[in-house]
Design an enzyme around this catalytic site. Structure first.
Site, short mmCIF file in Angstrom:
data_model
loop_
_atom_site.label_atom_id
_atom_site.label_comp_id
_atom_site.label_asym_id
_atom_site.label_seq_id
_atom_site.Cartn_x
_atom_site.Cartn_y
_atom_site.Cartn_z
N ARG A 43 -44.77 86.23 60.31
CA ARG A 43 -45.35 84.95 60.70
C ARG A 43 -44.91 84.50 62.08
O ARG A 43 -45.32 83.46 62.54
CB ARG A 43 -44.90 83.90 59.69
CG ARG A 43 -46.03 83.33 58.85
CD ARG A 43 -45.37 82.42 57.84
NE ARG A 43 -46.24 81.46 57.26
CZ ARG A 43 -46.88 81.61 56.10
NH1 ARG A 43 -46.83 82.74 55.45
NH2 ARG A 43 -47.59 80.62 55.61
N LYS A 75 -56.00 84.95 52.20
CA LYS A 75 -55.17 86.17 52.16
C LYS A 75 -54.75 86.49 50.72
O LYS A 75 -54.83 87.63 50.28
CB LYS A 75 -53.89 85.99 53.01
CG LYS A 75 -54.17 85.66 54.46
CD LYS A 75 -52.88 85.56 55.29
CE LYS A 75 -51.93 84.46 54.85
NZ LYS A 75 -52.38 83.10 55.15
N ARG A 127 -48.63 72.82 58.89
CA ARG A 127 -48.73 74.28 58.69
C ARG A 127 -49.75 74.89 59.65
O ARG A 127 -49.55 75.98 60.17
CB ARG A 127 -49.11 74.58 57.24
CG ARG A 127 -47.89 74.50 56.31
CD ARG A 127 -48.26 74.27 54.88
NE ARG A 127 -49.11 75.28 54.30
CZ ARG A 127 -49.85 75.09 53.21
NH1 ARG A 127 -49.83 73.92 52.59
NH2 ARG A 127 -50.59 76.06 52.74
N ARG A 173 -50.17 72.67 44.73
CA ARG A 173 -48.90 73.03 45.37
C ARG A 173 -48.35 71.83 46.15
O ARG A 173 -49.12 71.14 46.82
CB ARG A 173 -49.14 74.18 46.35
CG ARG A 173 -48.78 75.53 45.81
CD ARG A 173 -49.26 76.64 46.70
NE ARG A 173 -48.83 76.53 48.09
CZ ARG A 173 -49.09 77.44 49.02
NH1 ARG A 173 -49.79 78.52 48.71
NH2 ARG A 173 -48.68 77.28 50.26
N ARG A 175 -57.41 73.43 46.52
CA ARG A 175 -56.71 74.54 45.86
C ARG A 175 -55.85 74.06 44.69
O ARG A 175 -55.10 73.11 44.79
CB ARG A 175 -55.81 75.23 46.91
CG ARG A 175 -55.05 76.40 46.38
CD ARG A 175 -54.70 77.38 47.46
NE ARG A 175 -53.70 76.89 48.40
CZ ARG A 175 -53.31 77.60 49.47
NH1 ARG A 175 -53.87 78.76 49.73
NH2 ARG A 175 -52.40 77.12 50.26
#
Ligand code: ADP
Length: 264
Positions: free
Chosen positions: A88, A13, A173, A162, A127
């Site tokens: 969400r 996203k 998550r 992160r 990531r």
């Protein structure tokens, strides 16, 4: 255009939003980025949000909605926006619908970015973000090019992971996504707003699929009203089908014209 990008963590996203900012000239509103900025600034809101974020849980609706209300009140959303990571859960979606109704800025399209779970875990695991310019890379699939420099520091990108991109938090998550966010697909489908795209494979191919559904959405008539508003009003008779034989059809048209004259 007013767009919501829906999809699990790691579905791209944020990456695709960056491209839409360029191609459509509209801002991206990422609740994840807004929350991370609040955490970094050690604001009261950031301190309240941090523990939920570190655990991979959703931050309290009150905090997130307050941030969104403030952000959607800024003048740069006049030409549209891309919502990334918001809403969400169903209560956020209902609150957004009401807020946009008040602002007279209804959504044009909600795009669900579909990626299988193994691929999500692989993407999130690789990531990394540059501490200076904020650009997101993937050490497996899209690392910085050899010799590439950071536009902010002038040196090599200073990559970090992160804190919520570790294995345990990622599993949580994904679970939260399944339980709380996945039902939004039906919510937006019922409103005629949902488009699904395959978000696996080459980045440019995903962008092309995304742009194709956005183009199609600009051509279609305005979205249906919320189902609650559409439900039959008490005392409303169901619409009659047109009678089968010719004489009956003629007399039905005559009585329709008469009703129209009486109404006007
Ligand atoms: P991702 O989509 O990769 O999970 P985000 O950057 O969108 O990452 O979000 C990071 C974290 O911020 C989430 O795990 C959650 O704790 C919090 N967060 C972001 N957006 C929301 C939201 N709309 N409601 C509640 N919590 C949110």
């Amino acid at each position: 255009m007013r767009i919501v990008l829906l999809g699990p963590p790691g579905s791209g996203k944020g990456t695709q939003s960056q491209r839409l900012i360029q191609s459509h000239g509209i801002p991206q509103i990422s609740t994840g980025d807004l929350l991370r900025a609040a955490v970094a600034a050690r604001s009261r809101l950031g301190i309240a949000a941090k523990s939920a974020m570190d655990a991979g849980k959703l931050v309290d609706d009150g905090i997130v909605l307050g941030m969104i209300r403030e952000r959607l009140g800024l003048p740069d959303i006049a030409g549209g926006f891309i919502l990334d990571g918001f809403p969400r859960n169903l209560s956020q979606a209902a609150a957004l619908e009401e807020l946009l109704r008040q602002l007279e800025q209804p959504l044009d399209v909600v795009v669900l970015m579909q990626v299988n779970n193994d691929e999500l875990v692989r993407r999130i695991g690789g990531r990394r973000t540059c501490r200076n310019c904020g650009r997101v890379f993937n050490v497996f699939t899209s690392p910085p090019a050899p010799g590439e420099t950071c536009p902010q520091s002038g040196g090599a990108h200073d990559l970090f992971q992160r804190p919520d991109d570790n294995e345990a938090t990622v599993a949580e998550r994904l679970k939260v996504y399944d339980e709380k966010t996945r039902p939004l697909a039906q919510f937006y489908d019922e409103r005629g707003l949902l488009q699904r795209i395959d978000a696996e494979g080459d980045l440019d191919d995903v962008t092309a699929r995304l742009e194709a559904v956005l183009t199609a959405a600009t051509r279609k008539p305005p979205a249906k009203a919320a189902p609650a508003a559409r439900r039959a009003r008490p005392g409303t008779a169901p619409r009659r089908k047109s009678p089968k034989n010719k004489t009956a059809r003629k007399s039905s048209r005559r009585s329709a014209r008469k009703t129209a004259r009486i109404r006007s």
